[in-house]
Structures are given as structure tokens and as C-alpha cells.
Design a protein around this motif. Structure first.
Motif, PDB file in Angstrom:
ATOM      1  N   ASP A 170      50.328  71.703  57.148  1.00 19.91           N
ATOM      2  CA  ASP A 170      49.632  72.577  58.098  1.00 19.91           C
ATOM      3  C   ASP A 170      50.618  73.285  59.041  1.00 19.91           C
ATOM      4  O   ASP A 170      50.637  73.051  60.238  1.00 19.91           O
ATOM      5  CB  ASP A 170      48.625  71.744  58.903  1.00 19.91           C
ATOM      6  CG  ASP A 170      47.897  72.591  59.932  1.00 19.91           C
ATOM      7  OD1 ASP A 170      47.865  73.822  59.761  1.00 19.91           O
ATOM      8  OD2 ASP A 170      47.372  72.013  60.903  1.00 19.91           O
ATOM      9  N   TYR A 171      51.449  74.192  58.482  1.00 25.30           N
ATOM     10  CA  TYR A 171      52.345  74.974  59.334  1.00 25.30           C
ATOM     11  C   TYR A 171      51.619  76.158  59.985  1.00 25.30           C
ATOM     12  O   TYR A 171      52.099  76.727  60.956  1.00 25.30           O
ATOM     13  CB  TYR A 171      53.533  75.511  58.513  1.00 25.30           C
ATOM     14  CG  TYR A 171      54.451  74.432  57.983  1.00 25.30           C
ATOM     15  CD1 TYR A 171      55.048  73.515  58.846  1.00 25.30           C
ATOM     16  CD2 TYR A 171      54.727  74.331  56.623  1.00 25.30           C
ATOM     17  CE1 TYR A 171      55.891  72.518  58.361  1.00 25.30           C
ATOM     18  CE2 TYR A 171      55.568  73.347  56.135  1.00 25.30           C
ATOM     19  CZ  TYR A 171      56.149  72.445  56.992  1.00 25.30           C
ATOM     20  OH  TYR A 171      56.981  71.464  56.527  1.00 25.30           O
ATOM     21  N   PHE A 172      50.468  76.556  59.417  1.00 27.55           N
ATOM     22  CA  PHE A 172      49.764  77.728  59.959  1.00 27.55           C
ATOM     23  C   PHE A 172      49.230  77.468  61.375  1.00 27.55           C
ATOM     24  O   PHE A 172      49.134  78.394  62.175  1.00 27.55           O
ATOM     25  CB  PHE A 172      48.632  78.158  59.023  1.00 27.55           C
ATOM     26  CG  PHE A 172      49.111  78.938  57.836  1.00 27.55           C
ATOM     27  CD1 PHE A 172      49.273  80.317  57.898  1.00 27.55           C
ATOM     28  CD2 PHE A 172      49.428  78.294  56.647  1.00 27.55           C
ATOM     29  CE1 PHE A 172      49.737  81.041  56.807  1.00 27.55           C
ATOM     30  CE2 PHE A 172      49.890  79.002  55.550  1.00 27.55           C
ATOM     31  CZ  PHE A 172      50.048  80.379  55.628  1.00 27.55           C
ATOM     32  N   THR A 173      48.889  76.199  61.660  1.00 22.41           N
ATOM     33  CA  THR A 173      48.389  75.911  63.008  1.00 22.41           C
ATOM     34  C   THR A 173      49.466  76.159  64.056  1.00 22.41           C
ATOM     35  O   THR A 173      49.211  76.773  65.103  1.00 22.41           O
ATOM     36  CB  THR A 173      47.882  74.455  63.096  1.00 22.41           C
ATOM     37  OG1 THR A 173      46.684  74.348  62.310  1.00 22.41           O
ATOM     38  CG2 THR A 173      47.550  74.060  64.524  1.00 22.41           C
ATOM     39  N   GLU A 174      50.713  75.699  63.776  1.00 23.69           N
ATOM     40  CA  GLU A 174      51.772  75.894  64.775  1.00 23.69           C
ATOM     41  C   GLU A 174      52.128  77.377  64.924  1.00 23.69           C
ATOM     42  O   GLU A 174      52.604  77.792  65.977  1.00 23.69           O
ATOM     43  CB  GLU A 174      53.012  75.053  64.419  1.00 23.69           C
ATOM     44  CG  GLU A 174      53.737  75.481  63.160  1.00 23.69           C
ATOM     45  CD  GLU A 174      54.870  74.545  62.797  1.00 23.69           C
ATOM     46  OE1 GLU A 174      54.789  73.347  63.124  1.00 23.69           O
ATOM     47  OE2 GLU A 174      55.834  75.012  62.155  1.00 23.69           O
ATOM     48  N   ILE A 175      51.895  78.182  63.873  1.00 23.60           N
ATOM     49  CA  ILE A 175      52.166  79.625  63.979  1.00 23.60           C
ATOM     50  C   ILE A 175      51.066  80.319  64.795  1.00 23.60           C
ATOM     51  O   ILE A 175      51.343  81.205  65.609  1.00 23.60           O
ATOM     52  CB  ILE A 175      52.244  80.259  62.569  1.00 23.60           C
ATOM     53  CG1 ILE A 175      53.411  79.668  61.779  1.00 23.60           C
ATOM     54  CG2 ILE A 175      52.392  81.774  62.660  1.00 23.60           C
ATOM     55  CD1 ILE A 175      53.434  80.085  60.310  1.00 23.60           C
ATOM     56  N   LEU A 176      49.805  79.919  64.601  1.00 21.87           N
ATOM     57  CA  LEU A 176      48.678  80.656  65.185  1.00 21.87           C
ATOM     58  C   LEU A 176      48.148  80.074  66.488  1.00 21.87           C
ATOM     59  O   LEU A 176      47.439  80.763  67.238  1.00 21.87           O
ATOM     60  CB  LEU A 176      47.539  80.736  64.148  1.00 21.87           C
ATOM     61  CG  LEU A 176      47.880  81.582  62.918  1.00 21.87           C
ATOM     62  CD1 LEU A 176      46.848  81.395  61.823  1.00 21.87           C
ATOM     63  CD2 LEU A 176      47.997  83.051  63.294  1.00 21.87           C
TER      64      LEU A 176
END
Length: 517
Positions: A236-242
Motif C-alpha cells: 500500500d504505497y498509494f496511501t503514503e502518496i495520497l
């Protein structure tokens, strides 16, 4: 000319060859493939813009030898079988379930990456036997649906078609309707028989089609901070980006629950880690549920991630905050990327993955200063379902990072590896399909089997990728030793060939070689 839209009234999906003009075998440069694909014209026709001439189908190489492949049915197993509170029934011989052990491993690795509790795949098989092929197996399917309801009480039950059940004409649509009324649970037919399409990615479309038709809410209550990400099993890298933009991520389809899939129509937008795999879902959500898709390249490399964030900011109305965020992220990562570029001077790499994902992965390598002379993509879509201007990832790659001289479209054919690597300089190879990585390693090339597909995503993905490549390069000596001690299954004549598509261009050679040997 009317705009072409995805038809959710039909239970079956139009396959990729017909819908997008997808090919599975081609050889040339990336620029040549982009020109012949004519993305812009195909996009205009999809959007019904004026009286545009019909585009020609891409010329495709036809090989008489297909060493191995996957099929749409297998993709449905690893998509629908990964929904945590639903059941998939494979109406098929038990051999069609042969992939389930390793899909179960991938499923549990994915659950771990998303901090979800471990569980097994929830897949049944009707185990068709010889008598079933003669007399039909509809009653067997009905009983399996009843058993699944009693044992698991799932939120929904999916039925997948196989080559065998398609050949004998099993009517899974009518059985799904009949059983849904009997057991009071949503029953969803999926037409994914292997011979329906020559490329396995049609299985992603079939899975998404079933979810869109019968699970996604028709009367959504909008959630302004929710963004859909069509993904596989990645971390879940998208959470840290968004998260800095105040957005929450709703992953689809792998490891999602019924309720998480149902709320897809409530999201503010849809994006994906790969247009090849996510464009069908994103486009249907846009056309039928009013959820806009992100008109941008994928979030890989600095240029791609910048453009992706700005496209999201435009939809959610956070342009100023996003520009500040991009600026601070550049300041944070650029010193580390500069260090990595120093270490990669003179290093070359090779990428073998799915189509759109490969374009982005090459972008990351070139961002790190790594040369890329060649690549293999497992198939090529001349246009994506969305057909939006800024989703043309092959053009984005060429415009931003330059041409790839040897850009090959081929379906995981190990017998071509020797010729593919002979014509380029490469110090390592990144391969998405794990079975090929050992084959490349036996040829003396350090190889990475990329299991976590989100690894290169975003700004930090550039650094993560650089650091793992340093580890791969450290194994160079091991691969040289391996090459000396492994006997090739191919004869000296084949290993001396320079053209990976020799058999496609001269199929008569097979008969000539058989006579000689």
C-alpha cells in the motif's frame, strides 16, 4: 460517428483483440510501434470525434511454436478468487484449478502487504468428468452453488466458464439467475473460457465486468476523499502518496471485500498502477457511474508522478497544495537519486513485464541513469479503453526518456531469451512473470522476479528500485558461475540464431530441422 462505450447490459466482454486491436507478437523499436499504433486516431474514434478513418490493424507475427502462456480463466482465479468475502466456482475440469496453490501464496503475501489477516482462496471446482462432458453438468453446478452458500454464506458467488463448459454449451447465465432467486445471494456469471481471447489480460476485463454489473452500487452516496486504485497484490504505497492531499485509497479487486468493491461508484476518481490492467474498470466507472478517471501517465519516475498528482489535484480542487507537495518531494528525493545515478554510470538494464507497466518501469530505470536498449512486453494495446490523450504511456516514455531500439511484443516465450539478450547490452533483467526469471539467470544475467508490482510507484519508488538493483548487480559473479554449470535445453543451432522471431518469419525451418535431426 457515435462514441464507443462499454456495454454492461451484456454478461460477456468483447475481447481485447476486437475492442482494442491488441497484439501479442511484434518486433522493432518503441518509436516504430508507437507510430504504427496510431493512438491519437484510435482515441478520436473511441470518443466519436467526427468522421475519422478506420485505423488498420497492427501487423502481428504468427509463430508456429507457443512454448507456454496463461489464459483468461486463470486470471479470473487470481482476481475474483482474491475477494475476501465472496466465492468463485470454477465450472471446469479440476485441471483448470492447477494454478490455485501459487495463487493462494500470492493472495496471502498480498494480504500481508495490506495488513489484512491471512486466509485461503475461496474457490470451488465442479470437477467435470467424462460423463459430464457427454450429458452436461448443470445440476452439478447448482449443487455446488448451494454447498458454497451453506458452508461460507458469501456476499456473492461468481461462476467462471472454462473451455470445456463452453464447448458443451453450459448456460451459466440462466443458472446464475435461477440460483440467485433460490439462495438469495448475488450470483455472477463470468465468460472467461480460455479460447475466448489469445491474451490472458482479457481475464482482468471479465473480472471487472462482473463486479461492475452486479456489485458496484447504482445509487452511490459520494465520498469526496475516496479514490479508487485498480491494482493487484502490491504494498500500500498509494496511501503514503495520497494521504498528504487528504485522500483515502480504495483498492480493487485483489484483497478487496464486497463492500469495498460496491463503494467504487462513491469515489471522487479512479486511477491505476497500470492502464493495461485498470483501464476497463476505470472507463466503465466513468461512463456508467460518473466517476472520472485520471487522465495522466502512471505514477512512475519524476515526470510521471508529477503529472499524475496534478491530474488528481485538478479533479479534487487542490492544485496549490499539490504544487507545494511536489516541490517538497523533489527537494527530499533528488539528492538520493543523484547518488544512485553516480553508481549506475555505464550500467544497462532490460525489462520484461506487461505492456503499460513496462513503459513506466523503463522510465524509472532511465530516471536512475540506467541505459535500456531492449525490452519485452507480453502484449501491446494500441489504445486503452479510456483513450484519453495523456494516458498514452508509450508516447510518454519516448518523449520524456527517448527511444528503445529493440522493443519486442512476445508472450513469455523462454526459447527466445538467448536471441533477445544477444542483441543488447544488459547487466540485469527485471521480469514480472516469475517463471522466466530463473531462465534468464541461467544465461548468466542477474535477474529480479518482481513480485510486488507497486515497488517502483511514486517518488520513493525510484529510490526503492535503485537500491534493489544494486543488490541484483552484487549477484553478478553467482550468475556467471551458474551459466558455467547449467546445460541449456536448446541445441547449438538454435543458440547460434540472432532473430528471436526466426520461426515466425520462416516456419518451414521447423520441418527442415526435424529432417536433419
Amino acid at each position: 460517428m457515435a462514441k464507443k462505450t462499454i456495454n454492461l447490459d451484456m454478461t460477456a466482454v468483447e475481447n481485447r483483440e476486437m475492442r482494442l486491436g491488441t497484439i501479442t507478437a511484434w518486433d522493432g523499436s518503441a518509436t516504430k510501434l508507437w507510430r504504427e499504433s496510431n493512438y491519437e486516431l484510435r482515441s478520436q474514434r473511441k470518443h466519436g470525434e467526427g468522421d475519422r478513418p478506420k485505423t488498420c490493424r497492427l501487423c502481428e507475427l504468427n509463430s508456429p511454436l507457443n512454448q507456454q502462456t496463461m489464459c483468461a480463466n486463470a486470471i479470473v482465479e487470481c482476481q475474483i478468487g482474491n475477494i475476501t468475502d465472496c466465492v468463485l466456482i470454477q465450472h471446469a475440469p479440476i485441471g483448470c484449478s492447477a494454478d490455485n496453490p501459487w495463487f493462494n501464496l500470492a493472495f496471502n503475501m498480498g494480504l500481508g502487504r495490506r495488513n489484512k489477516p491471512p486466509q485461503n482462496l475461496q474457490i470451488y471446482s465442479t470437477n467435470l468428468l467424462e460423463n459430464d462432458m457427454v450429458f452436461g453438468a448443470s445440476d452439478k453446478l447448482r449443487q455446488t452453488i448451494r454447498d458454497a452458500k451453506v458452508r461460507f454464506n458469501p456476499k456473492a458467488i461468481f461462476i467462471s466458464m472454462a473451455c470445456a463448459t463452453a464447448i458443451i454449451g453450459e448456460n451459466i447465465d440462466s443458472i446464475a439467475e435461477e440460483m440467485e432467486e433460490e439462495i438469495g445471494v448475488t450470483v455472477i456469471p463470468l465468460h472467461c473460457e480460455g479460447f475466448r481471447s489469445k491474451h490472458w489480460s482479457t481475464g482482468f476485463d471479465v473480472s471487472q465486468h462482473g463486479v461492475l454489473r452486479q456489485i458496484v452500487k447504482r445509487k452511490p452516496k459520494k465520498q469526496k476523499d475516496l479514490i479508487n486504485i485498480v491494482a493487484l497484490w502490491g504494498t500500500d504505497y498509494f496511501t503514503e502518496i495520497l494521504k498528504p492531499l487528504g485522500l483515502r485509497v480504495n483498492y480493487m479487486i485483489d484483497m478487496a471485500s464486497y463492500d469495498e468493491l460496491a463503494q467504487a461508484s462513491e469515489a471522487v476518481a479512479t486511477a491505476t498502477f497500470c492502464h493495461t490492467l485498470g483501464s476497463y474498470m476505470a472507463t466503465a466507472l466513468e461512463e456508467h457511474f460518473g466517476v472520472p478517471q485520471i487522465d495522466a501517465p502512471q505514477p512512475y519516475g519524476i515526470a510521471g508522478t508529477d503529472a499524475w498528482l496534478r491530474a488528481i489535484a485538478k479533479i479534487v480542487g487542490k492544485e496549490a497544495e499539490t504544487e507545494e507537495y511536489i516541490k517538497s518531494e523533489h527537494e527530499r528525493i533528488l539528492p538520493k537519486i543523484s547518488e544512485l545515478r553516480e553508481k549506475f554510470k555505464g550500467i544497462n538494464g532490460f525489462v520484461m513485464t506487461g505492456s503499460s507497466y513496462a513503459h513506466s518501469l523503463i522510465s524509472v530505470l532511465r530516471e536512475l541513469g540506467i541505459g535500456v536498449e531492449g525490452s519485452v512486453v507480453f502484449h501491446h494495446d494500441p489504445v486503452y479503453d479510456g483513450g484519453h490523450e495523456n494516458q498514452d504511456t508509450l508516447r510518454e516514455l519516448i518523449d520524456t526518456y527517448g527511444d528503445i531500439p529493440y522493443f519486442t511484443v512476445s508472450k513469455t516465450q523462454a526459447f527466445q531469451l538467448n536471441a533477445l539478450f544477444k542483441r543488447v547490452k544488459t547487466d540485469f533483467v527485471i521480469i514480472r512473470h516469475q517463471g522466466l526469471a530463473p531462465e534468464a539467470a541461467k544465461l548468466g544475467i542477474p535477474s529480479l522476479a518482481m513480485g510486488d508490482e507497486h515497488f517502483p510507484v511514486g517518488y520513493d519508488g525510484i529510490i526503492r528500485t535503485g537500491e534493489v538493483i544494486l543488490d541484483i548487480l552484487a549477484r553478478k559473479k553467482f550468475n556467471e558461475v551458474l551459466l558455467r554449470h547449467v546445460k541449456s535445453p536448446y541445441n547449438d543451432w538454435w543458440c547460434s540464431q540472432e532473430d528471436p522471431f526466426l520461426l515466425a518469419k520462416h516456419p518451414e525451418i521447423i520441418d527442415e530441422r526435424v529432417k536433419l535431426e
